[in-house]
Enzyme design. Structure first.
Site, PDB file in Angstrom:
ATOM      1  N   TRP A  13      18.431   5.758  61.539  1.00 28.23           N
ATOM      2  CA  TRP A  13      19.040   7.073  61.711  1.00 28.23           C
ATOM      3  C   TRP A  13      19.568   7.279  63.123  1.00 28.23           C
ATOM      4  O   TRP A  13      20.622   7.901  63.317  1.00 28.23           O
ATOM      5  CB  TRP A  13      18.035   8.163  61.328  1.00 28.23           C
ATOM      6  CG  TRP A  13      18.072   8.402  59.852  1.00 28.23           C
ATOM      7  CD1 TRP A  13      17.231   7.905  58.907  1.00 28.23           C
ATOM      8  CD2 TRP A  13      19.056   9.161  59.150  1.00 28.23           C
ATOM      9  NE1 TRP A  13      17.630   8.300  57.654  1.00 28.23           N
ATOM     10  CE2 TRP A  13      18.741   9.082  57.774  1.00 28.23           C
ATOM     11  CE3 TRP A  13      20.167   9.906  59.538  1.00 28.23           C
ATOM     12  CZ2 TRP A  13      19.515   9.717  56.788  1.00 28.23           C
ATOM     13  CZ3 TRP A  13      20.931  10.552  58.564  1.00 28.23           C
ATOM     14  CH2 TRP A  13      20.606  10.449  57.215  1.00 28.23           C
ATOM     15  N   GLU A  59      18.193 -10.120  59.906  1.00 26.31           N
ATOM     16  CA  GLU A  59      17.714  -8.851  59.371  1.00 26.31           C
ATOM     17  C   GLU A  59      16.199  -8.730  59.528  1.00 26.31           C
ATOM     18  O   GLU A  59      15.665  -7.647  59.815  1.00 26.31           O
ATOM     19  CB  GLU A  59      18.094  -8.720  57.893  1.00 26.31           C
ATOM     20  CG  GLU A  59      19.587  -8.561  57.646  1.00 26.31           C
ATOM     21  CD  GLU A  59      20.139  -7.290  58.282  1.00 26.31           C
ATOM     22  OE1 GLU A  59      19.575  -6.205  58.041  1.00 26.31           O
ATOM     23  OE2 GLU A  59      21.118  -7.398  59.046  1.00 26.31           O
ATOM     24  N   TRP A  85      23.793  20.702  67.025  1.00 34.96           N
ATOM     25  CA  TRP A  85      23.920  20.479  65.587  1.00 34.96           C
ATOM     26  C   TRP A  85      24.170  21.807  64.865  1.00 34.96           C
ATOM     27  O   TRP A  85      23.833  22.877  65.367  1.00 34.96           O
ATOM     28  CB  TRP A  85      22.637  19.834  65.054  1.00 34.96           C
ATOM     29  CG  TRP A  85      22.268  18.552  65.725  1.00 34.96           C
ATOM     30  CD1 TRP A  85      21.215  18.325  66.564  1.00 34.96           C
ATOM     31  CD2 TRP A  85      22.957  17.301  65.629  1.00 34.96           C
ATOM     32  NE1 TRP A  85      21.202  17.020  66.993  1.00 34.96           N
ATOM     33  CE2 TRP A  85      22.261  16.371  66.433  1.00 34.96           C
ATOM     34  CE3 TRP A  85      24.098  16.872  64.941  1.00 34.96           C
ATOM     35  CZ2 TRP A  85      22.668  15.041  66.564  1.00 34.96           C
ATOM     36  CZ3 TRP A  85      24.507  15.551  65.067  1.00 34.96           C
ATOM     37  CH2 TRP A  85      23.794  14.656  65.871  1.00 34.96           C
ATOM     38  N   TRP A 136      15.641  -7.838  63.062  1.00 31.57           N
ATOM     39  CA  TRP A 136      15.895  -6.406  63.293  1.00 31.57           C
ATOM     40  C   TRP A 136      14.616  -5.611  63.041  1.00 31.57           C
ATOM     41  O   TRP A 136      14.321  -4.629  63.735  1.00 31.57           O
ATOM     42  CB  TRP A 136      16.997  -5.887  62.368  1.00 31.57           C
ATOM     43  CG  TRP A 136      18.384  -5.901  62.924  1.00 31.57           C
ATOM     44  CD1 TRP A 136      19.395  -6.767  62.605  1.00 31.57           C
ATOM     45  CD2 TRP A 136      18.936  -5.004  63.905  1.00 31.57           C
ATOM     46  NE1 TRP A 136      20.532  -6.458  63.315  1.00 31.57           N
ATOM     47  CE2 TRP A 136      20.282  -5.382  64.111  1.00 31.57           C
ATOM     48  CE3 TRP A 136      18.421  -3.915  64.613  1.00 31.57           C
ATOM     49  CZ2 TRP A 136      21.119  -4.709  65.002  1.00 31.57           C
ATOM     50  CZ3 TRP A 136      19.263  -3.248  65.499  1.00 31.57           C
ATOM     51  CH2 TRP A 136      20.595  -3.647  65.689  1.00 31.57           C
ATOM     52  N   ASN A 153      21.446  -0.990  51.714  1.00 30.14           N
ATOM     53  CA  ASN A 153      21.540  -0.859  53.170  1.00 30.14           C
ATOM     54  C   ASN A 153      22.913  -0.374  53.634  1.00 30.14           C
ATOM     55  O   ASN A 153      23.003   0.462  54.538  1.00 30.14           O
ATOM     56  CB  ASN A 153      21.212  -2.192  53.847  1.00 30.14           C
ATOM     57  CG  ASN A 153      21.100  -2.039  55.357  1.00 30.14           C
ATOM     58  OD1 ASN A 153      20.281  -1.288  55.849  1.00 30.14           O
ATOM     59  ND2 ASN A 153      21.955  -2.743  56.093  1.00 30.14           N
ATOM     60  N   TRP A 157      20.281  14.546  62.751  1.00 28.09           N
ATOM     61  CA  TRP A 157      19.851  13.297  62.136  1.00 28.09           C
ATOM     62  C   TRP A 157      18.384  13.336  61.706  1.00 28.09           C
ATOM     63  O   TRP A 157      17.980  12.640  60.774  1.00 28.09           O
ATOM     64  CB  TRP A 157      20.069  12.118  63.094  1.00 28.09           C
ATOM     65  CG  TRP A 157      19.368  12.219  64.421  1.00 28.09           C
ATOM     66  CD1 TRP A 157      19.846  12.799  65.553  1.00 28.09           C
ATOM     67  CD2 TRP A 157      18.056  11.731  64.749  1.00 28.09           C
ATOM     68  NE1 TRP A 157      18.919  12.712  66.575  1.00 28.09           N
ATOM     69  CE2 TRP A 157      17.817  12.054  66.117  1.00 28.09           C
ATOM     70  CE3 TRP A 157      17.072  11.052  64.043  1.00 28.09           C
ATOM     71  CZ2 TRP A 157      16.627  11.720  66.769  1.00 28.09           C
ATOM     72  CZ3 TRP A 157      15.883  10.715  64.690  1.00 28.09           C
ATOM     73  CH2 TRP A 157      15.679  11.049  66.037  1.00 28.09           C
TER      74      TRP A 157
END
Length: 497
Positions: A394, A284, A315, A287, A353, A371
C-alpha cells in the site's frame, strides 16, 4: 551428547508444519522430551469477523499438524496440545504445568507480536524457564542484509543483489527432526480430548472448501507440484489475472504450512540454471524478506508513511469520501477491472498481484482516499494478509513508502485492463452482467455505443454503475495533492536580515 534441557515446549505459530521446522528441530536437538502446543489466541481472534477464512484455514492446518505429530510419534497420545485463550497468559501457564525447561518458537517481527513475546519471556524467566526464539519464516532477517556502512536497505534492487550474494553461502536445510519418534512426549491425560471445533472457537464455516483452498502441508505440496511445470513461464504469465500464472502459495507462506527455505532453494537452483521464470519468482520471495526487514527496522511504517514528507498529504474526507470508499469496497466504481478485482477479494479472499496494484492505485490516486483505509480493508479480507507485505504494497502504490512508485505515476485503469485482460475474461468471470459486451467495450462500458449496451443488456446506472470519477480529472487532482504535500515539507525561505 547430553541434552541441554529435560523438557521442551514448542509453540507453533506461523510455522504450521513438520517439514523443515526450525523451532521443532532445535527443541529436539536440545531436549530429552518435547511437547508441542498451538494457541487459538483470543487477543487476535476477538478482532476478526465470525466468517473468517483464515481462521478456518488455521483450524484445518492445526488438525493436520496434530495428526502428523501423532503419526511421527507412533502412539495415539502424542500430538498437539491445543488451547483457546490469551496466548500471553496461557503459554507460561502451560509451560509451568508441563515442567518445561524451555519454550521454543519462530520469531515474529510485527509490533504486536514483539510486545506479546516480550511479556511471555518475562513471565517465563520469572519461572526459571528459557525462551528460545529462532529464525524460521524468512531467509534473512532484520540486520542480516545491510549496506556497506551497516545500514538497512531501503531500495529493493541493491537489496536484491546483496540478498542474492548472501544466498550463495547460506545453507537452506532442510532442518532435521532426528529421533522425533522417541522424543515427542505423550500429552497429559487432561489434554487428550478432541481438538476444539471451529464453532467452539466462535467461528463459522466459510466458502473455503468451495474455493478448493486446502489447509496444511499436503495442500501446500499439491500447489507446489502444480506450479512447478509452470515456473518457466512465471515471468510472462504472472501479470495476467485470467491466466494461471502465480503459485497461489501466499496463504501457505503466511501460516508456514510450507517452508520459505524449501521454496527459495528450489527457485535458486532453477535460477542458476538460467530459468527466467525462476529468477522472477525468486525476486518475489526476496521482496517478502525486504518488506519484513523494513517493518523490523522502521516500525513507524505501521500507521505512518515511510517518507515523512507524505504526512502532509491532504486526503479526501467527509461523506463524499466515505461514499467513494464504499463504492470501491463493493466493486461499484464503474471501472470494470477495478470492480472485478474487488469482487475477487470479496468472494475469495484472494486478489491477483497485478490487480492489487491497480485497485490500490485507483483508491489512492483516483479517489484521493487515504491509503490506510485500503490497507485496513485488505487486512480484513486477504487470506494471505501479512502486515509487512500489505503495508509495503500500500505504501508502494501511494508513493509514501520506501522504493515506491513515483507519485506522478498513476495507473490508468482502462489501459491496464486492455493490456492485462485484453479479452475481458477476468472481468466476465467476476462481473457477469458485462459478459455480453465486446472485448473493446468491456474495459470502459460508458464509452460504448448505446446500441451495443442495449444488445449486451447493460444499463448504466442500473445493473452497472457509471464511473465515479473521470480519469483525467483524478490525475490532475492527484498531481496537485502530492505537489502540495511536497511543497509543505520544504522549509520556508528565511527572510530575516
Amino acid at each position: 551428547m547430553q541434552a541441554q534441557f529435560k523438557t521442551g515446549l514448542v509453540w507453533f505459530r506461523r510455522d504450521l508444519r513438520l517439514h523443515d521446522n526450525v523451532a521443532l528441530s532445535t527443541a529436539l536437538a536440545e531436549c530429552e522430551q518435547v511437547h508441542c502446543v498451538f494457541v487459538f489466541d483470543t487477543a487476535i481472534l476477538s478482532a476478526l469477523p465470525k466468517h473468517d477464512r483464515r481462521v478456518e484455514f488455521i483450524h484445518g492446518a492445526v488438525q493436520e499438524l496434530d495428526a502428523s505429530l501423532r503419526q511421527v510419534a507412533g502412539h495415539a497420545h502424542a500430538g498437539l496440545l491445543v488451547a483457546h485463550g490469551d496466548a500471553q497468559t496461557l503459554v507460561p501457564e502451560i509451560a509451568l504445568a508441563l515442567s518445561a525447561n524451555a519454550v521454543y518458537c519462530g520469531r515474529d517481527y510485527e509490533p504486536a507480536a514483539l510486545n506479546r513475546d516480550a511479556a511471555v519471556e518475562l513471565a517465563l524467566s520469572g519461572q526459571g524457564i528459557a525462551f528460545r526464539t529462532v529464525k524460521d519464516h524468512v531467509i534473512f532477517e532484520r540486520m542480516e542484509v545491510v549496506t556497506q556502512v551497516g545500514k538497512p536497505y531501503t531500495v529493493f534492487t541493491p537489496y536484491w543483489r546483496a540478498w542474492l550474494a548472501r544466498l550463495e553461502d547460506t545453507p537452506l536445510g532442510p532442518c532435521r527432526l532426528d529421533d522425533a519418534e522417541n522424543m515427542l512426549a505423550a500429552k497429559p491425560a487432561a489434554w487428550r480430548n478432541e481438538l476444539p471445533s471451529l464453532e467452539a472457537l466462535g467461528f463459522e464455516r466459510t466458502n473455503l472448501s468451495a474455493l478448493h483452498l486446502g489447509a496444511g502441508e499436503a495442500a501446500a505440496s499439491a500447489l507446489l507440484a502444480d506450479f512447478w511445470p509452470r515456473l518457466e513461464r512465471y515471468d510472462s504469465a504472472r501479470d495476467f489475472p485470467a491466466v494461471k500464472g502465480p503459485s497461489y502459495l501466499g496463504v501457505h507462506l503466511r501460516f508456514g504450512t510450507v517452508s520459505i527455505r524449501q521454496l527459495v532453494q528450489l527457485a535458486y537452483e532453477q535460477y542458476l540454471a538460467g530459468n527466467q521464470g525462476a529468477k522472477v519468482w525468486l525476486s518475489e520471495l526476496a521482496w517478502r524478506d525486504f518488506y519484513v526487514q523494513i517493518l523490523a527496522n522502521f516500525p513507524h511504517v505501521v500507521g505512518h508513511p515511510f517518507k515523512a514528507a507524505y504526512n502532509n498529504v491532504q486526503w479526501e474526507e467527509g461523506p463524499t469520501a466515505l461514499a467513494l470508499f464504499e463504492a470501491w469496497c463493493q466493486g461499484k466504481t464503474g471501472y470494470p477491472l477495478v470492480d472485478a478485482a474487488m469482487a475477487q477479494i470479496n468472494q475469495t479472499g484472494y486478489m491477483h498481484n497485478r490487480l492489487r496494484m491497480v485497485a490500490g492505485s485507483f483508491l489512492v490516486k483516483h479517489l484521493g482516499i487515504d491509503w490506510r483505509w485500503g490497507e485496513a480493508y485488505f487486512a480484513e479480507k486477504l487470506n494471505d494478509f501479512d502486515l509487512s507485505a500489505n503495508n509495503g504494497g500500500w505504501q508502494w502504490v501511494s508513493s509514501t513508502g520506501c522504493d515506491a512508485q513515483p507519485y506522478f505515476r498513476i495507473f490508468n485503469p482502462i489501459t491496464q485492463s486492455e493490456k492485462f485482460d485484453g479479452e475481458g475474461k477476468f472481468i466476465r468471470r467476476y462481473l457477469p452482467q458485462l459478459g455480453q459486451l465486446g472485448k473493446r467495450a468491456i474495459h470502459a462500458p460508458w464509452l460504448a455505443k448505446p446500441q451495443e449496451l442495449t444488445v449486451a443488456k447493460v444499463v448504466l446506472g442500473e445493473n452497472y454503475p457509471h464511473p465515479v470519477i473521470d480519469h483525467g480529472e483524478a490525475r490532475a487532482r492527484t498531481l496537485a495533492r502530492y505537489a502540495q504535500a511536497r511543497d509543505a515539507d520544504q522549509p520556508s525561505a528565511d527572510t530575516t536580515q
